[in-house]
Design a protein around this motif. Structure first.
Motif, PDB file in Angstrom:
ATOM      1  N   GLY A   1      -6.510 -12.369 -28.673  1.00  0.00           N
ATOM      2  CA  GLY A   1      -6.931 -11.074 -28.201  1.00  0.00           C
ATOM      3  C   GLY A   1      -7.386 -10.895 -26.822  1.00  0.00           C
ATOM      4  N   GLN A   2      -7.510 -11.984 -26.260  1.00  0.00           N
ATOM      5  CA  GLN A   2      -8.056 -11.805 -24.777  1.00  0.00           C
ATOM      6  C   GLN A   2      -6.765 -11.415 -23.754  1.00  0.00           C
ATOM      7  N   SER A   3      -6.933 -10.855 -22.783  1.00  0.00           N
ATOM      8  CA  SER A   3      -5.780 -10.403 -21.914  1.00  0.00           C
ATOM      9  C   SER A   3      -6.141 -10.202 -20.579  1.00  0.00           C
ATOM     10  N   SER A   4      -5.285 -10.247 -19.894  1.00  0.00           N
ATOM     11  CA  SER A   4      -5.553 -10.108 -18.218  1.00  0.00           C
ATOM     12  C   SER A   4      -5.542  -8.696 -17.967  1.00  0.00           C
ATOM     13  N   GLY A   5      -4.998  -7.866 -18.530  1.00  0.00           N
ATOM     14  CA  GLY A   5      -4.976  -6.417 -18.386  1.00  0.00           C
ATOM     15  C   GLY A   5      -3.763  -6.181 -17.174  1.00  0.00           C
ATOM     16  N   PHE A   6      -3.302  -4.955 -17.041  1.00  0.00           N
ATOM     17  CA  PHE A   6      -2.045  -5.040 -15.975  1.00  0.00           C
ATOM     18  C   PHE A   6      -2.625  -5.182 -14.719  1.00  0.00           C
ATOM     19  N   HIS A   7      -1.731  -6.023 -14.115  1.00  0.00           N
ATOM     20  CA  HIS A   7      -2.318  -6.477 -12.627  1.00  0.00           C
ATOM     21  C   HIS A   7      -1.251  -6.873 -11.811  1.00  0.00           C
TER      22      HIS A   7
ATOM     23  N   VAL B   1       8.167 -17.535 -13.222  1.00  0.00           N
ATOM     24  CA  VAL B   1       8.093 -17.594 -12.003  1.00  0.00           C
ATOM     25  C   VAL B   1       8.120 -16.096 -11.385  1.00  0.00           C
ATOM     26  N   PHE B   2       7.125 -15.597 -10.438  1.00  0.00           N
ATOM     27  CA  PHE B   2       7.126 -14.330 -10.188  1.00  0.00           C
ATOM     28  C   PHE B   2       7.022 -14.223  -8.662  1.00  0.00           C
ATOM     29  N   SER B   3       7.608 -13.204  -7.903  1.00  0.00           N
ATOM     30  CA  SER B   3       7.455 -12.798  -6.699  1.00  0.00           C
ATOM     31  C   SER B   3       6.209 -12.093  -6.330  1.00  0.00           C
ATOM     32  N   SER B   4       5.778 -11.895  -5.100  1.00  0.00           N
ATOM     33  CA  SER B   4       4.422 -11.254  -4.895  1.00  0.00           C
ATOM     34  C   SER B   4       4.771  -9.923  -5.310  1.00  0.00           C
ATOM     35  N   GLY B   5       3.568  -9.280  -5.713  1.00  0.00           N
ATOM     36  CA  GLY B   5       3.698  -7.875  -6.029  1.00  0.00           C
ATOM     37  C   GLY B   5       4.126  -7.366  -7.459  1.00  0.00           C
ATOM     38  N   TYR B   6       4.569  -8.620  -8.208  1.00  0.00           N
ATOM     39  CA  TYR B   6       5.004  -8.494  -9.444  1.00  0.00           C
ATOM     40  C   TYR B   6       3.859  -7.861 -10.297  1.00  0.00           C
ATOM     41  N   LEU B   7       4.042  -6.762 -11.152  1.00  0.00           N
ATOM     42  CA  LEU B   7       3.204  -6.272 -12.008  1.00  0.00           C
ATOM     43  C   LEU B   7       3.562  -6.849 -13.530  1.00  0.00           C
ATOM     44  N   HIS B   8       2.440  -7.362 -14.048  1.00  0.00           N
ATOM     45  CA  HIS B   8       2.441  -7.594 -15.465  1.00  0.00           C
ATOM     46  C   HIS B   8       0.960  -7.771 -16.065  1.00  0.00           C
ATOM     47  N   GLU B   9       1.217  -7.988 -17.371  1.00  0.00           N
ATOM     48  CA  GLU B   9      -0.059  -8.276 -18.493  1.00  0.00           C
ATOM     49  C   GLU B   9       0.277  -9.467 -19.074  1.00  0.00           C
TER      50      GLU B   9
ATOM     51  N   ASN C   1      -5.000  -6.987  -8.075  1.00  0.00           N
ATOM     52  CA  ASN C   1      -5.138  -5.456  -8.235  1.00  0.00           C
ATOM     53  C   ASN C   1      -4.915  -5.190  -9.824  1.00  0.00           C
ATOM     54  N   GLN C   2      -6.103  -4.832 -10.274  1.00  0.00           N
ATOM     55  CA  GLN C   2      -6.129  -4.289 -11.679  1.00  0.00           C
ATOM     56  C   GLN C   2      -5.577  -2.689 -11.810  1.00  0.00           C
ATOM     57  N   TYR C   3      -4.838  -2.509 -13.063  1.00  0.00           N
ATOM     58  CA  TYR C   3      -4.313  -1.408 -13.015  1.00  0.00           C
ATOM     59  C   TYR C   3      -4.812  -0.831 -14.613  1.00  0.00           C
ATOM     60  N   GLY C   4      -5.586  -1.373 -15.369  1.00  0.00           N
ATOM     61  CA  GLY C   4      -6.338  -0.809 -16.544  1.00  0.00           C
ATOM     62  C   GLY C   4      -5.066  -0.577 -17.691  1.00  0.00           C
TER      63      GLY C   4
ATOM     64  N   VAL D   1      -0.789   2.799 -13.727  1.00  0.00           N
ATOM     65  CA  VAL D   1       0.040   2.294 -12.501  1.00  0.00           C
ATOM     66  C   VAL D   1       0.438   3.406 -11.524  1.00  0.00           C
ATOM     67  N   PRO D   2      -0.138   3.407 -10.250  1.00  0.00           N
ATOM     68  CA  PRO D   2       0.240   4.061  -9.292  1.00  0.00           C
ATOM     69  C   PRO D   2       1.803   4.566  -8.942  1.00  0.00           C
ATOM     70  N   GLU D   3       2.279   5.619  -8.826  1.00  0.00           N
ATOM     71  CA  GLU D   3       3.556   5.762  -8.594  1.00  0.00           C
ATOM     72  C   GLU D   3       4.105   4.913  -7.449  1.00  0.00           C
ATOM     73  N   GLN D   4       3.396   4.864  -6.198  1.00  0.00           N
ATOM     74  CA  GLN D   4       3.785   4.168  -5.235  1.00  0.00           C
ATOM     75  C   GLN D   4       4.219   2.595  -5.425  1.00  0.00           C
ATOM     76  N   HIS D   5       3.252   2.269  -6.441  1.00  0.00           N
ATOM     77  CA  HIS D   5       3.754   0.751  -6.833  1.00  0.00           C
ATOM     78  C   HIS D   5       5.183   0.579  -7.237  1.00  0.00           C
ATOM     79  N   HIS D   6       5.524   1.642  -8.175  1.00  0.00           N
ATOM     80  CA  HIS D   6       6.752   1.558  -8.499  1.00  0.00           C
ATOM     81  C   HIS D   6       7.997   1.805  -7.677  1.00  0.00           C
ATOM     82  N   GLU D   7       7.411   2.734  -6.839  1.00  0.00           N
ATOM     83  CA  GLU D   7       8.319   2.861  -5.643  1.00  0.00           C
ATOM     84  C   GLU D   7       8.540   1.789  -4.525  1.00  0.00           C
ATOM     85  N   GLN D   8       7.345   0.928  -4.490  1.00  0.00           N
ATOM     86  CA  GLN D   8       7.447  -0.241  -3.459  1.00  0.00           C
ATOM     87  C   GLN D   8       8.257  -1.321  -4.070  1.00  0.00           C
TER      88      GLN D   8
END
Length: 187
Positions: free
Chosen positions: A72-78, A116-124, A147-150, A155-162
Motif C-alpha cells: 500500500g505504500q506509494s511515492s505519489g506522483f512526482h 531508466v528515466f530522464s530528468s523531469g519524468y513524472l511517475h508514481e 516535486n510532488q503532484y498529489g 499535474v500542472p498543464e505546463q509540466h505536460h507541455e514542457q
C-alpha cells in the motif's frame, strides 16, 4: 609538489574502482549492487507509516539509495527535477504509473528488471502487492529536488507541455520517489 608523480606510487593508484559516467555505467552499477545482497540486505527496515530509505553510495555526480515498501505504500506522483536515474526491484513487486503526453500508463516492476528515466519524468511508484518490496535507485546528479503532484489530476498543464516531446525517455537516466535525507530514515 614538483617532480614525477609516479615516484610516489601512493599518489598514482590504479586499483581504485572507476566511477560510472554514462547511462550504461549507471545501469551496470545498479545491477552490481542489486546482485550483492550482502551489501544492502542487512540495512533493510520497514516503517508502517511511510517508505524507508538509506543512502548506499555516493560518487562523483551520482548517489544510490535503498528503499523498502510495505503493501500500500506509494511515492505519489512526482518528478526528480534535474536528476535522472535507474531503479531496480530486488525483492517483491512494485507498480509504476507514469504520465506522458499520450496519457497515463502502468507497468509492473519485478526483480531483475531495470527502469531508466530522464530528468523531469513524472511517475508514481506503488507497492500494490500483499508482500513487502525493496528497490535500489541511482540518481544523477544526486537528488536535490523532488516535486510532488498529489495525484495525476494535480499535474500542472505546463509540466505536460514542457515534457510532451520527450515522454518517458528509455535511454537516459532518472530515478524514483524519494527525498534527499542525510542518512537512513523514513520518508
Amino acid at each position: 609538489m614538483a617532480g614525477d608523480p609516479l615516484a610516489f606510487p601512493h599518489l598514482a593508484r590504479t586499483d581504485l574502482p572507476a566511477h560510472p559516467t554514462t547511462v550504461a555505467g549507471y545501469a551496470r552499477l545498479v545491477r552490481e549492487i542489486a546482485a550483492d545482497r550482502t551489501r544492502w540486505e542487512h540495512l533493510v527496515r520497514y516503517d508502517a507509516l511511510t517508505r524507508w530509505y538509506a543512502r548506499l553510495e555516493t560518487g562523483p555526480g551520482y548517489e544510490v539509495w535503498l528503499l523498502s515498501w510495505l503493501p500500500g505504500q506509494s511515492s505519489g506522483f512526482h518528478d526528480h527535477g534535474a536528476s535522472s536515474g535507474v531503479m531496480t526491484v530486488v525483492q517483491g513487486e512494485l507498480v509504476e504509473r507514469s504520465l506522458t503526453h499520450a496519457g497515463e500508463g502502468a507497468r509492473a516492476l519485478r526483480p531483475g528488471g531495470q527502469r531508466v528515466f530522464s530528468s523531469g519524468y513524472l511517475h508514481e511508484v506503488v507497492n500494490g502487492a500483499l508482500e513487502p518490496a525493496v528497490s535500489i535507485h541511482l540518481y544523477s546528479p544526486g537528488l536535490t529536488e523532488m516535486n510532488q503532484y498529489g495525484s495525476a489530476n494535480a499535474v500542472p498543464e505546463q509540466h505536460h507541455e514542457q515534457h510532451a516531446e520527450r515522454g518517458p525517455a528509455q535511454g537516459s537516466v532518472q530515478g524514483s520517489a524519494h527525498g534527499r535525507p542525510a542518512q537512513a530514515g523514513t520518508h
